[in-house]
Enzyme design. Structure first.
Site, short mmCIF file in Angstrom:
data_model
loop_
_atom_site.label_atom_id
_atom_site.label_comp_id
_atom_site.label_asym_id
_atom_site.label_seq_id
_atom_site.Cartn_x
_atom_site.Cartn_y
_atom_site.Cartn_z
N ASN A 151 1.37 -1.00 -0.14
CA ASN A 151 -0.08 0.30 -0.32
C ASN A 151 0.60 1.18 0.05
O ASN A 151 -0.05 2.98 -0.21
CB ASN A 151 -0.94 0.10 1.08
CG ASN A 151 0.09 0.06 2.92
OD1 ASN A 151 0.99 -0.47 2.78
ND2 ASN A 151 -0.98 0.53 3.10
N GLY A 227 2.99 -5.27 6.79
CA GLY A 227 1.50 -6.48 6.88
C GLY A 227 0.50 -6.46 8.05
O GLY A 227 0.20 -5.95 9.24
N SER A 228 0.06 -7.94 8.05
CA SER A 228 -1.05 -8.03 8.43
C SER A 228 -0.66 -8.58 10.14
O SER A 228 0.25 -9.29 9.76
CB SER A 228 -1.83 -9.31 7.37
OG SER A 228 -1.05 -9.99 7.44
N GLY A 232 1.88 -10.79 10.32
CA GLY A 232 3.04 -10.43 11.64
C GLY A 232 3.34 -11.53 12.60
O GLY A 232 4.65 -12.19 13.55
N GLU A 249 4.98 -3.99 11.79
CA GLU A 249 3.44 -2.56 12.02
C GLU A 249 2.81 -3.56 11.26
O GLU A 249 2.12 -4.13 10.36
CB GLU A 249 4.25 -1.33 11.29
CG GLU A 249 5.37 -0.42 11.98
CD GLU A 249 4.44 -0.21 13.03
OE1 GLU A 249 3.12 -0.37 13.26
OE2 GLU A 249 5.40 0.46 14.16
N CYS A 283 -2.68 1.85 6.72
CA CYS A 283 -3.42 1.13 8.91
C CYS A 283 -3.22 1.81 9.13
O CYS A 283 -4.16 1.72 10.06
CB CYS A 283 -1.62 0.05 8.91
SG CYS A 283 -0.59 0.66 8.34
N GLN A 330 -8.68 -8.12 -2.73
CA GLN A 330 -9.20 -7.43 -1.78
C GLN A 330 -10.27 -6.73 -1.87
O GLN A 330 -10.77 -6.48 -1.28
CB GLN A 330 -8.06 -5.96 -2.10
CG GLN A 330 -8.12 -4.84 -1.25
CD GLN A 330 -7.91 -5.36 0.87
OE1 GLN A 330 -6.95 -6.45 1.19
NE2 GLN A 330 -8.92 -4.80 1.22
N GLU A 382 -10.05 -5.47 10.53
CA GLU A 382 -9.03 -4.48 9.50
C GLU A 382 -10.09 -4.56 7.96
O GLU A 382 -9.79 -6.37 7.72
CB GLU A 382 -7.79 -4.86 8.61
CG GLU A 382 -7.41 -3.50 8.52
CD GLU A 382 -6.17 -2.94 9.33
OE1 GLU A 382 -4.85 -4.62 8.81
OE2 GLU A 382 -5.80 -2.41 8.71
N GLU A 461 9.81 2.80 14.38
CA GLU A 461 9.88 3.39 12.72
C GLU A 461 10.13 5.03 12.67
O GLU A 461 9.19 5.30 13.98
CB GLU A 461 8.75 2.97 11.62
CG GLU A 461 9.23 1.38 11.91
CD GLU A 461 8.38 0.74 10.30
OE1 GLU A 461 8.94 0.87 9.69
OE2 GLU A 461 6.97 0.57 10.46
C1 UN1 Z 1 0.50 7.16 6.40
O1 UN1 Z 1 -0.98 7.83 6.75
O2 UN1 Z 1 0.74 8.54 6.41
O3 UN1 Z 1 0.39 0.82 6.15
C2 UN1 Z 1 1.40 6.29 6.73
C3 UN1 Z 1 0.38 1.90 6.74
C4 UN1 Z 1 0.89 2.48 7.38
C5 UN1 Z 1 1.56 4.02 7.02
C6 UN1 Z 1 0.64 4.86 6.58
N1 UN1 Z 1 2.05 1.45 7.77
O4 UN1 Z 1 -0.88 2.38 6.25
#
Ligand code: UN1
Length: 480
Positions: A151, A227-228, A232, A249, A283, A330, A382, A461
């Site tokens: 994404n 990822g998911s 994860g 993440e 996310c 998706q 989600e 991060e």
């Molecule tokens: C954002 O909202 O600017 O996978 C970044 C994602 C996040 C990054 C979002 N790790 O959507």
């Protein structure tokens, strides 16, 4: 193997691999963006071996050399932002404007970490014992495995790769199969920017084979994954087995609270942006809109009216507000959740239908549910699409309780004119990032990124906080 498939980079050599990945444009499934070599298990082994062999010399490389590589990569990405942004939009489906902005963000992340190379520091302090000095310094971890989602095909690889380079690590990079083109460009740029052979390796392919081979190799000393949650958890288990560092993440089910005293127009913009821009495939997206009673009707009407004006079409068309869903799987997941929401008794107020456009793509009208409750699956799981649900609440206290009623904890937003409620929310929202009168998505690149509860695991991060994952701390005692 197609003769023009773009190869993987292993030990400084572009190599063919076994089999190909076809990169399809989700706005126009007749448009093949390119073909890419799929790495074999042997290629992954070679890549990890090369990164392992290159690690000691790269750890000793000077900060000027690392600065120069990062600075040059950032400069090239910035100079090519229109071209790369177009490619990103074509392979991922976010709008051209969003894709160019993401490319610029990737360039700035390289710039930021170029600067960080020149600011590496340690501490020197007295020992509790007389006449002894203590020095605390940070050194590289070794080989870092980087596994990224589809994404944010430029920004997420940038915010994992740039700090890995800055702090002197070598890299094996496995991007998502849906977005090999951006990954290839980034690695090509870094390779030409002067990364020595073996310091950056690209292995394209599925997680089940390429990702797994990477996780199973004991020479990988740290893994950064986005990822998911399900994947994860597998990554974490593999990392614990090898006692290596891990940074995860994962998803979000982020709340946007709208209180009676909110600026209505701004609250609607926050909801539309946070829920539907980038096709809701972030996310950080706000999929739960928690709205107090007195503003509820006006907010719903204003959102519906705004949503009717959203143009869903080819991501490359400048009039488009919302591009297609990334792929058929998706889209199926999004539609399935829309059905689940209906069956659970929520009201589908607008959207939720697939639409035909002049090109054959995965077009879905953004969907808004009302009359939803916190227990419904559409508010717990989600969805990762342009689907949001409104939960009506009595007051701020109930809004906060519902906002925190989730296994996730990435971002949380509130729209209010009240300093008291905003302050209380910042302190008590169970999320790693809190936004006041702003969308839950769209974050800065120079400050920490990460969540609580099921959204994240391991050190943060981005920004200076990235050092925690990408370095190991040494404490040295000296008696002169
Ligand atoms: C954002 O909202 O600017 O996978 C970044 C994602 C996040 C990054 C979002 N790790 O959507």
């Amino acid at each position: 193997m197609s003769p023009d498939a773009k190869p993987n980079l292993v030990a400084g050599q572009w190599i063919a691999g076994e089999g190909v990945i076809a990169d399809i444009n989700p706005s126009d499934t007749n448009d093949i963006v390119g073909t890419f070599a799929r790495a074999s298990a042997h290629d992954v082994e070679q890549a990890v071996g090369a990164a392992h062999d290159a690690a000691p010399a790269w750890a000793r490389s000077g900060i000027q050399e690392r600065h120069d590589v990062l600075e040059s990569a950032g400069r090239e990405i910035m100079a090519r932002r229109e071209e790369i942004g177009r490619l990103l939009s074509r392979e991922e489906g976010k709008t051209l404007g969003e894709a160019v902005a993401e490319t610029i963000r990737a360039a700035r992340i390289f710039d930021f970490f170029a600067g960080e190379c020149l600011r590496l520091s340690g501490e020197k302090l007295p020992s509790v014992r007389p006449d002894i000095d203590v020095e605390i310094s940070r050194g590289p971890v070794g080989v870092v495995g980087i596994i990224t989602p589809w994404n944010f095909p430029m920004a997420i690889p940038a915010w994992k790769i740039a700090p890995a380079i800055c702090y002197g690590n070598t890299i094996v990079f496995k991007p998502a199969e849906l977005v090999p083109a951006c990954a290839w460009i980034m690695v090509d740029i870094l390779h030409r920017a002067g990364m020595p052979p073996g310091t950056i390796n690209l292995v394209n392919g599925p997680g089940s084979a390429v990702g797994q081979a990477l996780l199973d190799d004991p020479r990988i000393k740290a893994v950064s994954f986005t990822g998911s949650q399900a994947t994860g958890a597998r990554v974490a288990e593999a990392c614990v087995r090898h006692m290596r560092k891990v940074q995860l993440e994962m998803g979000g089910k982020n709340p946007l609270v709208v209180l009676d005293d909110a600026d209505l127009e701004n609250a609607v913009e926050c909801a539309i942006d946070g829920s539907f821009f980038s096709t809701g495939q972030r996310c950080t997206a706000s999929s739960r809109l928690i709205v107090t009673e007195a503003i509820h009707t006006r907010f719903v009407e204003a959102c519906v009216e705004r949503m009717r004006r959203l143009v869903v079409d080819d991501a490359l068309d400048s009039r488009t507000d919302v591009g297609p869903v990334v792929d058929a799987n998706q889209l199926h997941q999004d539609q399935n959740y829309i059905d689940i929401g209906r069956r659970e008794g929520a009201t589908l107020r607008t959207g939720g239908e697939t639409v035909n456009r002049s090109k054959s793509g995965f077009y879905l009208e953004p969907a808004l549910f009302t009359d939803s409750t916190s227990e419904m699956r559409i508010n717990r799981e989600e969805i990762f699409g342009p689907v949001a649900a409104i939960i009506r609440v009595r007051d701020y206290d109930e809004a906060l309780q519902v906002a925190n009623d989730t296994p996730f904890g990435l971002t949380a937003g509130i729209c209010t004119g009240s300093l008291k409620h905003a302050t209380h929310f910042k302190r008590n929202a169970e999320a790693g990032m809190v936004m006041v009168n702003l969308p839950t998505a769209g974050v800065d690149y120079h400050v920490p990124f990460g969540g609580t509860k099921g959204s994240s695991y391991g050190p943060r991060e981005q920004g200076r906080y990235a050092a925690e994952f990408h370095t190991t701390v040494k404490t040295a005692y000296t008696k002169p």
